[in-house]
Design a protein around this motif. Structure first.
Motif, PDB file in Angstrom:
ATOM      1  N   LEU A 256       0.811  -1.221   0.000  1.00 55.62           N
ATOM      2  CA  LEU A 256       0.000   0.000   0.000  1.00 55.62           C
ATOM      3  C   LEU A 256       0.840   1.265   0.000  1.00 55.62           C
ATOM      4  CD1 LEU A 256      -2.556  -1.240   2.686  1.00 55.62           C
ATOM      5  CD2 LEU A 256      -3.088  -0.796   0.278  1.00 55.62           C
ATOM      6  N   ARG A 257       2.161   1.128   0.111  1.00 54.88           N
ATOM      7  CA  ARG A 257       3.020   2.283   0.341  1.00 54.88           C
ATOM      8  C   ARG A 257       2.969   3.310  -0.786  1.00 54.88           C
ATOM      9  NH1 ARG A 257       6.461   3.032   4.133  1.00 54.88           N
ATOM     10  NH2 ARG A 257       6.534   0.820   4.685  1.00 54.88           N
ATOM     11  N   ASP A 258       3.005   2.891  -2.003  1.00 58.43           N
ATOM     12  CA  ASP A 258       3.053   3.827  -3.135  1.00 58.43           C
ATOM     13  C   ASP A 258       1.678   4.047  -3.765  1.00 58.43           C
ATOM     14  OD1 ASP A 258       5.823   4.181  -2.879  1.00 58.43           O
ATOM     15  OD2 ASP A 258       6.204   2.342  -4.020  1.00 58.43           O
ATOM     16  N   THR A 259       0.639   3.938  -2.954  1.00 56.93           N
ATOM     17  CA  THR A 259      -0.716   4.182  -3.425  1.00 56.93           C
ATOM     18  C   THR A 259      -1.327   5.312  -2.597  1.00 56.93           C
ATOM     19  OG1 THR A 259      -1.917   2.739  -1.879  1.00 56.93           O
ATOM     20  CG2 THR A 259      -0.877   1.681  -3.782  1.00 56.93           C
ATOM     21  N   ASP A 260      -2.510   5.758  -3.021  1.00 55.94           N
ATOM     22  CA  ASP A 260      -3.256   6.738  -2.227  1.00 55.94           C
ATOM     23  C   ASP A 260      -4.565   6.135  -1.718  1.00 55.94           C
ATOM     24  OD1 ASP A 260      -4.624   6.544  -4.575  1.00 55.94           O
ATOM     25  OD2 ASP A 260      -4.621   8.693  -5.037  1.00 55.94           O
ATOM     26  N   VAL A 261      -4.588   4.799  -1.627  1.00 62.75           N
ATOM     27  CA  VAL A 261      -5.791   4.080  -1.221  1.00 62.75           C
ATOM     28  C   VAL A 261      -6.140   4.384   0.234  1.00 62.75           C
ATOM     29  CG1 VAL A 261      -6.755   1.774  -0.828  1.00 62.75           C
ATOM     30  CG2 VAL A 261      -5.429   2.244  -2.884  1.00 62.75           C
ATOM     31  N   LEU A 262      -7.415   4.644   0.481  1.00 58.35           N
ATOM     32  CA  LEU A 262      -7.913   4.800   1.838  1.00 58.35           C
ATOM     33  C   LEU A 262      -7.919   3.430   2.510  1.00 58.35           C
ATOM     34  CD1 LEU A 262      -9.165   7.127   3.574  1.00 58.35           C
ATOM     35  CD2 LEU A 262     -11.392   6.288   2.832  1.00 58.35           C
ATOM     36  N   ILE A 263      -7.365   3.350   3.719  1.00 56.79           N
ATOM     37  CA  ILE A 263      -7.236   2.070   4.423  1.00 56.79           C
ATOM     38  C   ILE A 263      -8.235   2.059   5.575  1.00 56.79           C
ATOM     39  CG2 ILE A 263      -5.684   0.543   5.670  1.00 56.79           C
ATOM     40  CD1 ILE A 263      -3.365   2.149   4.241  1.00 56.79           C
ATOM     41  N   ILE A 264      -9.221   1.163   5.487  1.00 57.51           N
ATOM     42  CA  ILE A 264     -10.283   1.087   6.495  1.00 57.51           C
ATOM     43  C   ILE A 264     -10.093  -0.188   7.304  1.00 57.51           C
ATOM     44  CG2 ILE A 264     -12.773   1.019   6.882  1.00 57.51           C
ATOM     45  CD1 ILE A 264     -13.066   2.370   4.108  1.00 57.51           C
ATOM     46  N   GLU A 265      -9.802  -0.028   8.584  1.00 60.08           N
ATOM     47  CA  GLU A 265      -9.569  -1.154   9.485  1.00 60.08           C
ATOM     48  C   GLU A 265     -10.794  -1.329  10.378  1.00 60.08           C
ATOM     49  OE1 GLU A 265      -4.729  -0.614   9.900  1.00 60.08           O
ATOM     50  OE2 GLU A 265      -6.043   0.261  11.431  1.00 60.08           O
ATOM     51  N   ASP A 266     -11.383  -2.504  10.330  1.00 63.08           N
ATOM     52  CA  ASP A 266     -12.617  -2.774  11.060  1.00 63.08           C
ATOM     53  C   ASP A 266     -12.353  -3.782  12.177  1.00 63.08           C
ATOM     54  OD1 ASP A 266     -15.263  -3.099  11.842  1.00 63.08           O
ATOM     55  OD2 ASP A 266     -15.672  -4.584  10.289  1.00 63.08           O
ATOM     56  N   ASP A 267     -12.209  -3.287  13.400  1.00 60.98           N
ATOM     57  CA  ASP A 267     -12.010  -4.156  14.560  1.00 60.98           C
ATOM     58  C   ASP A 267     -13.359  -4.345  15.229  1.00 60.98           C
ATOM     59  OD1 ASP A 267     -11.212  -5.561  16.755  1.00 60.98           O
ATOM     60  OD2 ASP A 267      -9.690  -4.138  17.428  1.00 60.98           O
ATOM     61  N   GLY A 268     -14.163  -5.261  14.677  1.00 60.86           N
ATOM     62  CA  GLY A 268     -15.538  -5.424  15.127  1.00 60.86           C
ATOM     63  C   GLY A 268     -15.704  -6.255  16.385  1.00 60.86           C
ATOM     64  N   LEU A 269     -14.718  -7.101  16.696  1.00 60.16           N
ATOM     65  CA  LEU A 269     -14.823  -7.950  17.879  1.00 60.16           C
ATOM     66  C   LEU A 269     -14.090  -7.380  19.086  1.00 60.16           C
ATOM     67  CD1 LEU A 269     -14.486 -11.514  16.324  1.00 60.16           C
ATOM     68  CD2 LEU A 269     -16.543 -10.314  17.021  1.00 60.16           C
ATOM     69  N   ALA A 270     -13.266  -6.377  18.848  1.00 57.86           N
ATOM     70  CA  ALA A 270     -12.569  -5.667  19.924  1.00 57.86           C
ATOM     71  C   ALA A 270     -11.903  -6.649  20.890  1.00 57.86           C
ATOM     72  CB  ALA A 270     -13.538  -4.731  20.636  1.00 57.86           C
ATOM     73  N   ASP A 271     -12.113  -6.460  22.192  1.00 58.30           N
ATOM     74  CA  ASP A 271     -11.394  -7.247  23.183  1.00 58.30           C
ATOM     75  C   ASP A 271     -11.995  -8.615  23.446  1.00 58.30           C
ATOM     76  OD1 ASP A 271      -9.460  -5.348  23.434  1.00 58.30           O
ATOM     77  OD2 ASP A 271     -10.394  -4.329  25.124  1.00 58.30           O
ATOM     78  N   ILE A 272     -12.877  -9.100  22.559  1.00 62.51           N
ATOM     79  CA  ILE A 272     -13.182 -10.531  22.528  1.00 62.51           C
ATOM     80  C   ILE A 272     -11.882 -11.268  22.224  1.00 62.51           C
ATOM     81  CG2 ILE A 272     -14.384 -12.339  21.222  1.00 62.51           C
ATOM     82  CD1 ILE A 272     -16.208 -10.778  23.115  1.00 62.51           C
ATOM     83  N   SER A 273     -10.991 -10.572  21.517  1.00 64.78           N
ATOM     84  CA  SER A 273      -9.672 -11.116  21.217  1.00 64.78           C
ATOM     85  C   SER A 273      -8.683 -10.707  22.302  1.00 64.78           C
ATOM     86  CB  SER A 273      -9.182 -10.585  19.869  1.00 64.78           C
ATOM     87  OG  SER A 273      -7.827 -10.927  19.654  1.00 64.78           O
ATOM     88  N   ASP A 274      -7.765 -11.622  22.636  1.00 65.36           N
ATOM     89  CA  ASP A 274      -6.683 -11.251  23.551  1.00 65.36           C
ATOM     90  C   ASP A 274      -5.416 -10.896  22.785  1.00 65.36           C
ATOM     91  OD1 ASP A 274      -5.893 -13.720  22.662  1.00 65.36           O
ATOM     92  OD2 ASP A 274      -5.838 -14.682  24.637  1.00 65.36           O
ATOM     93  N   ALA A 275      -5.509 -10.841  21.466  1.00 66.81           N
ATOM     94  CA  ALA A 275      -4.372 -10.428  20.645  1.00 66.81           C
ATOM     95  C   ALA A 275      -4.156  -8.926  20.781  1.00 66.81           C
ATOM     96  CB  ALA A 275      -4.621 -10.790  19.182  1.00 66.81           C
ATOM     97  N   PRO A 276      -2.930  -8.472  20.685  1.00 63.02           N
ATOM     98  CA  PRO A 276      -2.665  -7.034  20.778  1.00 63.02           C
ATOM     99  C   PRO A 276      -3.373  -6.270  19.660  1.00 63.02           C
ATOM    100  CG  PRO A 276      -0.624  -8.315  20.887  1.00 63.02           C
ATOM    101  CD  PRO A 276      -1.705  -9.256  20.478  1.00 63.02           C
ATOM    102  N   ARG A 277      -3.821  -5.090  19.968  1.00 70.73           N
ATOM    103  CA  ARG A 277      -4.399  -4.244  18.927  1.00 70.73           C
ATOM    104  C   ARG A 277      -3.293  -3.795  17.983  1.00 70.73           C
ATOM    105  NH1 ARG A 277      -8.560  -0.352  22.375  1.00 70.73           N
ATOM    106  NH2 ARG A 277      -9.572  -2.039  23.534  1.00 70.73           N
ATOM    107  N   GLN A 278      -3.617  -3.741  16.691  1.00 68.21           N
ATOM    108  CA  GLN A 278      -2.631  -3.310  15.709  1.00 68.21           C
ATOM    109  C   GLN A 278      -3.308  -2.523  14.608  1.00 68.21           C
ATOM    110  OE1 GLN A 278      -0.666  -6.797  14.172  1.00 68.21           O
ATOM    111  NE2 GLN A 278      -2.553  -7.826  13.599  1.00 68.21           N
ATOM    112  N   SER A 279      -2.527  -1.651  13.975  1.00 71.10           N
ATOM    113  CA  SER A 279      -3.082  -0.768  12.951  1.00 71.10           C
ATOM    114  C   SER A 279      -1.985  -0.294  12.020  1.00 71.10           C
ATOM    115  CB  SER A 279      -3.740   0.446  13.616  1.00 71.10           C
ATOM    116  OG  SER A 279      -4.097   1.420  12.653  1.00 71.10           O
ATOM    117  N   LEU A 280      -2.361  -0.118  10.754  1.00 71.56           N
ATOM    118  CA  LEU A 280      -1.450   0.500   9.790  1.00 71.56           C
ATOM    119  C   LEU A 280      -1.407   2.007   9.966  1.00 71.56           C
ATOM    120  CD1 LEU A 280      -2.205  -1.586   6.566  1.00 71.56           C
ATOM    121  CD2 LEU A 280      -0.216  -1.747   8.086  1.00 71.56           C
ATOM    122  N   GLY A 281      -2.160   2.512  10.946  1.00 73.40           N
ATOM    123  CA  GLY A 281      -2.102   3.937  11.256  1.00 73.40           C
ATOM    124  C   GLY A 281      -0.724   4.374  11.706  1.00 73.40           C
TER     125      GLY A 281
END
Length: 442
Positions: A256-281
């Motif tokens: 995605l680095r050389d694009t202008d694409v809008l990146i939409i991250e949908d964390d719909g289950l939130a802390d149902i997961s014990d995995a660390p939160r992560q984002s391309l932000g």
């Protein structure tokens, strides 16, 4: 009947020769009964000549009416009026059945209500919220923003509270994505995400996933379609139960680095997961929109999600919201803020997470004993491979078990069932036996 509605007839009736005008005036003729159901429309080239417009203009207008289910058909067989009314509805969600008392309904991957926190004290706190009952269109309650920032996966410039995760996606798609534009989205994905995109008229470009998340090569191929946006779930996937690997996030960033694409991250289950939160932000703070829904953890009736992005993007989304509600209830925001700080709620969520994992694991283990292999994961459901979805659905229905076919969660052919496990507290062996028989394909 069709001879009466030739291109000359249309030329007399249609006054606005734009794409939108032709679509609107034709639909008005249909709804008024002047152009009845069953009438055959004239060939595109003939109508374009009579109206003095290009064939592409007619084609686009007909595409809009086809999307609205008002006309049907194309090509050599012609196009016909198929309906005189249109009520927008999410086709995939609307096809969910209503089952009798004797049916074990495993279609709804929703939280167990017994595992959600009590709201009484939170709502008592919320009625003292700042600027309660003000008509000021505030984006997010300051106390909620402060609590959210503590665990947000990147240093975001601005935040916005919305009426749930899907409301967030619906609003930003309408605010930022032109109808007809290409949108890349992981496959499989949430069926309601597909409903939103299909209703908006977006061209859906699927990005194939494996156990580590969206495949970089598939995303690279999708970029050839010049998508406006890429939508994916960066944490716990709501359908497959998989989590995007850290190294895969880095690989996606490179694509995605050389694009202008809008990146939409949908964390719909939130802390149902014990995995660390992560984002391309962290890499693309100027074009990431990160959404976190609290429906599965704090309760769906809070109707609350929070999204982050740049101030400019948040302003664009908020401007679109001003056509409707304009802001999310301060009472609900205040209640959520209280719950996010409450130790009892945190302990309850930890226990809910353990139970949801155990319920999924129990079914996956029972299926493995019957040679039906479901990848390990988490969340509220299992993505079960089958030889034939139609055969599997019929087989399970005959045994009083309802599940979703995989096709509801994809645009390409699938061979899976989506089986909800969040409320499956027992009967694992019975369900596994039925699924094993259903998965065989007969």
């Amino acid at each position: 009947m069709s001879d009466a509605y030739n291109s000359s007839w249309f030329a007399e009736k249609l006054t606005d020769r734009s794409i939108r005008g032709i679509a609107l005036e034709t639909s008005a003729l249909i709804r008024a009964g002047a152009l009845p159901v069953g009438a055959k429309l004239p060939p595109i080239r003939d109508l374009a000549f009579s109206l003095g417009v290009s064939p592409a203009t007619i084609s686009e207008a007909w595409s809009e009416l086809r999307r609205q289910k008002i006309i049907t058909g194309r090509g050599r067989n012609g196009t016909w009026v198929s309906g005189d009314s249109f009520v927008a509805k999410p086709e995939r969600l609307a096809s969910v059945g209503h089952y009798g008392a004797g049916v074990l309904d495993l279609t709804m991957a929703v939280p167990d209500r017994a595992l959600l926190p009590a709201l009484g004290n939170a709502l008592v706190h919320a009625v003292s919220t700042e600027k309660l009952n003000s008509y000021e269109r505030s984006r997010i309650l300051p106390e909620l923003e402060a609590d959210v920032r503590r665990t947000w996966p990147y240093e975001a410039e601005a935040f916005l509270a919305t009426n749930g995760g899907y409301n967030a996606v619906y609003t930003l798609i309408h605010a930022l994505v032109p109808p007809g534009a290409a949108v890349a989205i992981e496959e499989p994905t949430g069926m309601r995400l597909l409903d939103i995109l299909e209703d908006h008229g977006a061209r859906i470009v699927p990005v194939v996933c494996d156990s580590d998340g969206p495949l970089p090569a598939s995303l690279r191929q999708a970029m050839l379609s010049k998508p406006v946006a890429f939508i994916f779930q960066p944490r716990l996937h709501s359908v497959t139960g998989q989590t995007v690997a850290t190294r895969r996030m880095a690989e996606l960033a490179e694509e995605l680095r050389d694009t202008d694409v809008l990146i939409i991250e949908d964390d719909g289950l939130a802390d149902i997961s014990d995995a660390p939160r992560q984002s391309l932000g962290r890499v693309f703070p100027d074009r990431v929109i990160h959404i976190l829904s609290y429906s599965k953890t704090l309760g769906p009736d809070l109707r609350l999600a929070v999204l982050s992005s740049t101030r400019l993007i948040i302003e664009q989304i908020q401007s679109y919201r001003s056509f409707s509600s304009g802001w999310t209830s301060r009472i609900l925001q205040g209640a959520a803020a209280w719950l996010l700080r409450d130790e009892t709620t945190a302990e309850g969520l930890k226990e809910a997470r353990r139970l949801y994992q155990a319920r999924r694991d129990n079914l996956v283990r029972a299926l493995a004993e019957r040679d039906v292999i479901v990848p390990s994961g988490g969340g509220l459901c299992a993505w079960v491979p089958v030889a034939s979805e139609p055969f599997a659905l019929v087989t399970l229905a005959a045994r009083g078990i309802a599940v979703h076919p995989g096709k509801k969660f994809a645009v390409q052919p699938t061979h899976h069932l989506r089986v909800a496990t969040s409320n499956l507290t027992d009967r694992y062996e019975e369900v596994a036996n039925a699924i094993a028989l259903a998965a065989s394909g007969g």
